[in-house]
Motif scaffolding. Structure first.
Motif, PDB file in Angstrom:
ATOM      1  N   HIS A 231     -43.480 -53.933 -30.913  1.00  0.00           N
ATOM      2  CA  HIS A 231     -43.148 -55.331 -30.633  1.00  0.00           C
ATOM      3  C   HIS A 231     -41.843 -55.720 -31.324  1.00  0.00           C
ATOM      4  O   HIS A 231     -40.954 -56.326 -30.713  1.00  0.00           O
ATOM      5  CB  HIS A 231     -44.261 -56.262 -31.128  1.00  0.00           C
ATOM      6  CG  HIS A 231     -45.524 -56.192 -30.333  1.00  0.00           C
ATOM      7  ND1 HIS A 231     -45.553 -56.049 -28.971  1.00  0.00           N
ATOM      8  CD2 HIS A 231     -46.826 -56.271 -30.732  1.00  0.00           C
ATOM      9  CE1 HIS A 231     -46.804 -56.031 -28.559  1.00  0.00           C
ATOM     10  NE2 HIS A 231     -47.593 -56.169 -29.601  1.00  0.00           N
ATOM     11  N   PHE A 232     -41.759 -55.389 -32.604  1.00  0.00           N
ATOM     12  CA  PHE A 232     -40.544 -55.739 -33.335  1.00  0.00           C
ATOM     13  C   PHE A 232     -39.340 -54.997 -32.771  1.00  0.00           C
ATOM     14  O   PHE A 232     -38.236 -55.562 -32.691  1.00  0.00           O
ATOM     15  CB  PHE A 232     -40.700 -55.428 -34.821  1.00  0.00           C
ATOM     16  CG  PHE A 232     -39.475 -55.772 -35.620  1.00  0.00           C
ATOM     17  CD1 PHE A 232     -39.107 -57.091 -35.814  1.00  0.00           C
ATOM     18  CD2 PHE A 232     -38.669 -54.774 -36.154  1.00  0.00           C
ATOM     19  CE1 PHE A 232     -37.964 -57.421 -36.530  1.00  0.00           C
ATOM     20  CE2 PHE A 232     -37.526 -55.089 -36.869  1.00  0.00           C
ATOM     21  CZ  PHE A 232     -37.174 -56.414 -37.060  1.00  0.00           C
TER      22      PHE A 232
ATOM     23  N   VAL B 175     -44.802 -58.615 -26.533  1.00  0.00           N
ATOM     24  CA  VAL B 175     -43.449 -59.172 -26.509  1.00  0.00           C
ATOM     25  C   VAL B 175     -42.734 -58.557 -25.332  1.00  0.00           C
ATOM     26  O   VAL B 175     -42.536 -57.359 -25.267  1.00  0.00           O
ATOM     27  CB  VAL B 175     -42.693 -58.834 -27.810  1.00  0.00           C
ATOM     28  CG1 VAL B 175     -41.300 -59.421 -27.756  1.00  0.00           C
ATOM     29  CG2 VAL B 175     -43.440 -59.364 -29.011  1.00  0.00           C
TER      30      VAL B 175
ATOM     31  N   VAL C  84     -41.646 -66.370 -31.233  1.00  0.00           N
ATOM     32  CA  VAL C  84     -40.755 -65.205 -31.322  1.00  0.00           C
ATOM     33  C   VAL C  84     -39.433 -65.500 -30.619  1.00  0.00           C
ATOM     34  O   VAL C  84     -38.349 -65.206 -31.127  1.00  0.00           O
ATOM     35  CB  VAL C  84     -41.433 -63.952 -30.738  1.00  0.00           C
ATOM     36  CG1 VAL C  84     -40.421 -62.820 -30.554  1.00  0.00           C
ATOM     37  CG2 VAL C  84     -42.560 -63.486 -31.645  1.00  0.00           C
TER      38      VAL C  84
ATOM     39  N   ALA D 181     -37.820 -56.887 -29.975  1.00  0.00           N
ATOM     40  CA  ALA D 181     -37.152 -58.137 -30.350  1.00  0.00           C
ATOM     41  C   ALA D 181     -35.857 -57.893 -31.117  1.00  0.00           C
ATOM     42  O   ALA D 181     -34.903 -58.669 -30.987  1.00  0.00           O
ATOM     43  CB  ALA D 181     -38.104 -58.995 -31.195  1.00  0.00           C
TER      44      ALA D 181
ATOM     45  N   GLU E 247     -47.400 -68.063 -30.485  1.00  0.00           N
ATOM     46  CA  GLU E 247     -46.596 -67.032 -31.128  1.00  0.00           C
ATOM     47  C   GLU E 247     -45.629 -66.363 -30.152  1.00  0.00           C
ATOM     48  O   GLU E 247     -44.517 -65.965 -30.544  1.00  0.00           O
ATOM     49  CB  GLU E 247     -47.506 -65.972 -31.768  1.00  0.00           C
ATOM     50  CG  GLU E 247     -48.353 -66.491 -32.917  1.00  0.00           C
ATOM     51  CD  GLU E 247     -47.512 -67.017 -34.061  1.00  0.00           C
ATOM     52  OE1 GLU E 247     -46.918 -66.206 -34.788  1.00  0.00           O
ATOM     53  OE2 GLU E 247     -47.450 -68.250 -34.228  1.00  0.00           O
TER      54      GLU E 247
ATOM     55  N   LEU F 139     -39.288 -63.861 -37.922  1.00  0.00           N
ATOM     56  CA  LEU F 139     -39.316 -63.000 -36.740  1.00  0.00           C
ATOM     57  C   LEU F 139     -40.113 -61.731 -37.023  1.00  0.00           C
ATOM     58  O   LEU F 139     -40.939 -61.304 -36.195  1.00  0.00           O
ATOM     59  CB  LEU F 139     -37.891 -62.638 -36.321  1.00  0.00           C
ATOM     60  CG  LEU F 139     -37.796 -61.656 -35.150  1.00  0.00           C
ATOM     61  CD1 LEU F 139     -38.295 -62.294 -33.859  1.00  0.00           C
ATOM     62  CD2 LEU F 139     -36.356 -61.154 -34.984  1.00  0.00           C
TER      63      LEU F 139
ATOM     64  N   VAL G  13     -37.567 -61.015 -24.083  1.00  0.00           N
ATOM     65  CA  VAL G  13     -38.505 -61.851 -24.837  1.00  0.00           C
ATOM     66  C   VAL G  13     -38.401 -63.315 -24.406  1.00  0.00           C
ATOM     67  O   VAL G  13     -37.328 -63.838 -24.306  1.00  0.00           O
ATOM     68  CB  VAL G  13     -38.185 -61.725 -26.336  1.00  0.00           C
ATOM     69  CG1 VAL G  13     -39.140 -62.582 -27.131  1.00  0.00           C
ATOM     70  CG2 VAL G  13     -38.285 -60.286 -26.781  1.00  0.00           C
TER      71      VAL G  13
ATOM     72  N   GLU H 194     -43.924 -62.622 -37.324  1.00  0.00           N
ATOM     73  CA  GLU H 194     -44.562 -63.078 -36.085  1.00  0.00           C
ATOM     74  C   GLU H 194     -44.631 -61.976 -35.035  1.00  0.00           C
ATOM     75  O   GLU H 194     -45.612 -61.906 -34.292  1.00  0.00           O
ATOM     76  CB  GLU H 194     -43.850 -64.323 -35.567  1.00  0.00           C
ATOM     77  CG  GLU H 194     -44.019 -65.505 -36.523  1.00  0.00           C
ATOM     78  CD  GLU H 194     -43.682 -66.839 -35.906  1.00  0.00           C
ATOM     79  OE1 GLU H 194     -42.731 -66.900 -35.100  1.00  0.00           O
ATOM     80  OE2 GLU H 194     -44.364 -67.830 -36.244  1.00  0.00           O
ATOM     81  N   THR H 195     -43.622 -61.129 -34.942  1.00  0.00           N
ATOM     82  CA  THR H 195     -43.717 -60.029 -33.982  1.00  0.00           C
ATOM     83  C   THR H 195     -44.773 -59.028 -34.421  1.00  0.00           C
ATOM     84  O   THR H 195     -45.565 -58.545 -33.606  1.00  0.00           O
ATOM     85  CB  THR H 195     -42.367 -59.317 -33.809  1.00  0.00           C
ATOM     86  OG1 THR H 195     -41.838 -58.956 -35.088  1.00  0.00           O
ATOM     87  CG2 THR H 195     -41.369 -60.176 -33.069  1.00  0.00           C
TER      88      THR H 195
END
Length: 272
Positions: free
Chosen positions: A233-234, A268, A171, A237, A167, A135, A272, A138-139
């Motif tokens: 982005h992370f 993202v 996620v 998520a 991708e 995770l 998500v 990819e984020t």
């Protein structure tokens, strides 16, 4: 995190169906990449992008043996098959990178310290923590692919946009696994795990910004701006994956793979 804490395995049939239906979409999108086009980029920019793609190709080329072995201990064939299909999609990304390297006249790497460190870390951990690492990577990498998707080189642009369409859903796949894995975990433990994930995400974004900065600049993105966007982005998520708020996400992919979705910007979404 221990192996006992690995994700619950209920409900992954929807992901199996999604990955299987993706096969035809991949064929359509791969056929759109103009492999024989002439690049307008100067040689220095092409060399920087080629070096960057070498490292990503190496990272995507694994066969997922360790991950699949850990998953088999959960004794759920449905979950195992979804993971196998996910690994197969990652290997397709590696094949696309290799094809791009052939166009650049560049050989794939046999080893790189970033890949070695990532693989060593994964091998030491349980299934749930390995999923968390996926995770993070990819984020954080989505902003990189979004930048390459705006590159003036038509092949780099096509490969990046093709991979980005996967991708976005990968996620969600990692989030679904982690949400189920944290379903019975007390909130203090989830907060601690989320804090550790943040530290790793900051480190991963920093390594990407430094190691792939030249390629980002060749595609119009400064490494500093990448770093901020990648962590954003992370940050979207993380609370979903670690169950830190009351917001629920629908289980499964965001859409069926009937459309090509090459226009996705790579962000993202909040849900998500």
């Amino acid at each position: 995190m221990t192996q006992h804490d690995a994700p619950s395995t209920q409900g992954f049939g929807i992901w199996t169906a999604y990955f299987e239906a993706n096969l035809a979409r991949h064929d359509r999108l791969d056929a759109l990449i103009p492999w024989h086009s002439v690049s307008p980029l100067p040689a220095a920019d092409l060399a920087a992008i080629a070096r960057s793609l070498q490292r990503f190709e190496l990272g995507e080329s694994g066969d997922g043996t360790g991950l699949l072995s850990k998953a088999r201990r959960r004794n759920n064939p449905g979950y195992d098959w979804a993971l196998r299909l996910f690994v197969a999609e990652e290997q397709k990304h590696s094949a696309l990178f290799r094809a791009a390297l052939v166009r650049f006249g560049t050989e794939p790497l046999s080893a790189h310290w970033t890949d070695g460190a990532f693989v060593a870390l994964r091998r030491m951990l349980g299934l749930r923590t390995e999923v968390a690492l996926f995770l993070i990577v990819e984020t954080v990498a989505m902003e990189y692919f979004a930048a390459l998707g705006r590159c003036a080189d038509p092949v780099v642009q096509g490969v990046a946009r093709r991979i980005l369409t996967d991708e976005v859903e990968h996620v969600r796949f990692q989030i679904d696994q982690l949400r189920m894995g944290f379903e019975r975990t007390p909130r203090p433990a989830r907060l601690l795990a989320a804090a550790a994930a943040w530290v790793l995400a900051v480190g991963t974004a920093t390594v990407l910004a430094v190691d792939h900065g030249a390629a980002m600049r060749a595609c119009g993105l400064s490494p500093v701006l990448f770093w901020h966007r990648a962590l954003r982005h992370f940050g979207r998520a993380l609370p979903l994956a670690f169950r830190l708020n009351r917001e629920e996400t629908p289980f499964g992919p965001s859409a069926q793979p009937s459309g090509d979705r090459l226009g996705r910007a790579g962000r993202v979404p909040a849900r998500v």
